[in-house]
Design an enzyme around this catalytic site. Structure first.
Site, PDB file in Angstrom:
ATOM      1  N   CYS A 108      -5.385   2.296   3.425  1.00 40.53           N
ATOM      2  CA  CYS A 108      -6.219   1.133   3.141  1.00 40.53           C
ATOM      3  C   CYS A 108      -5.665   0.033   4.036  1.00 40.53           C
ATOM      4  O   CYS A 108      -4.579  -0.489   3.757  1.00 40.53           O
ATOM      5  CB  CYS A 108      -6.147   0.708   1.678  1.00 40.53           C
ATOM      6  SG  CYS A 108      -7.081  -0.814   1.401  1.00 40.53           S
ATOM      7  N   CYS A 111      -5.436  -3.484   2.016  1.00 39.61           N
ATOM      8  CA  CYS A 111      -4.477  -3.696   0.927  1.00 39.61           C
ATOM      9  C   CYS A 111      -3.870  -2.361   0.529  1.00 39.61           C
ATOM     10  O   CYS A 111      -3.048  -1.822   1.255  1.00 39.61           O
ATOM     11  CB  CYS A 111      -5.115  -4.429  -0.243  1.00 39.61           C
ATOM     12  SG  CYS A 111      -6.744  -3.829  -0.719  1.00 39.61           S
ATOM     13  N   SER A 112      -4.263  -1.793  -0.606  1.00 34.60           N
ATOM     14  CA  SER A 112      -3.588  -0.569  -1.057  1.00 34.60           C
ATOM     15  C   SER A 112      -4.519   0.291  -1.898  1.00 34.60           C
ATOM     16  O   SER A 112      -4.073   0.955  -2.829  1.00 34.60           O
ATOM     17  CB  SER A 112      -2.351  -0.944  -1.866  1.00 34.60           C
ATOM     18  OG  SER A 112      -2.737  -1.788  -2.945  1.00 34.60           O
ATOM     19  N   CYS A 113      -5.834   0.278  -1.601  1.00 33.29           N
ATOM     20  CA  CYS A 113      -6.790   1.055  -2.388  1.00 33.29           C
ATOM     21  C   CYS A 113      -6.413   2.537  -2.337  1.00 33.29           C
ATOM     22  O   CYS A 113      -6.029   3.054  -1.285  1.00 33.29           O
ATOM     23  CB  CYS A 113      -8.207   0.839  -1.868  1.00 33.29           C
ATOM     24  SG  CYS A 113      -8.691  -0.885  -1.993  1.00 33.29           S
TER      25      CYS A 113
HETATM   26 FE    FE Z   1      -7.041  -1.731  -0.656  1.00 31.83          FE
END
Ligand code: FE
Length: 204
Positions: A108, A111-113
């Protein structure tokens, strides 16, 4: 006013992140905005009950059952929901398959999906600036750092997760695992192999 000035409003918060979280939690609880028991339940669920073992079950089934594999590649959200894997951060799943010609990796960049219902909570490296920037620019170099070297003829495709779509990689099934049952197959499927930074393990 500088941030280290004791009169600066930010100075009211403790510098340690864990203490900051605790302070915020206390304030929100006092205001009646959150229920600490519910928070503990959510954290426990994603830390201990939901983890990469769910994704490993899905991959094992895909290796074992060509019809399920086809359904998974066709519409992963429906196929994994039928197995009971659904919930927050997994509403729109896409499954991609590694082959001798193509290796898939997931990131991602924003961010950190991450597909929580299948893989649990993302590892720290997945959230790092370095991984998010470099996997797009130099995926083979990143792979090498994870100990994976692919043949030259294997193309690498990087999938960028979004707030909506989350990806799961089906790693290539190891040679010599054809006769294993589902649980033995699932034991070969590592978390990293489902993100694309690793390969499935060879059966011992
Ligand atoms: Fe994300």
């Amino acid at each position: 006013m500088p941030h280290d000035d004791p009169d600066h409003p930010h100075a009211l918060l403790p510098p340690d992140p864990a203490l900051r979280v605790k302070a915020l939690e206390t304030i929100l609880t006092r205001k009646g905005l959150i229920d600490p028991a519910a928070l503990d339940e959510i954290i426990d669920t994603y830390q201990n009950k939901i983890g990469p073992q769910n994704g490993a079950q899905v991959v094992a089934r895909a290796w074992h059952d060509p019809e399920f594999r086809a359904a998974l590649l066709q519409d992963a959200t429906v196929a994994v929901t039928d197995l009971g894997y659904f919930g927050r951060q997994g509403e729109h799943m896409v499954v991609v398959e590694n082959t001798p010609d193509l290796h898939n990796m997931v990131v991602c960049t924003l961010c950190s999906c991450y597909p929580w219902p299948l893989l649990g909570i993302p590892p720290a490296w997945y959230k790092s600036d370095a991984y998010r920037a470099r996997v797009v620019r130099e995926p083979r170099k990143v792979l090498a750092e994870f100990g994976v070297t692919l043949p030259e003829k294997t193309a690498v495709r990087v999938w960028d997760s979004t707030a909506e779509v989350r990806y799961l990689v089906i790693p290539m099934q190891p040679e010599g695992s054809k006769n294993l049952d589902l649980d033995a197959l699932a034991a070969l499927v590592t978390r990293d192999s489902m993100i694309g930074t690793g390969l499935a393990q060879e059966p011992s």
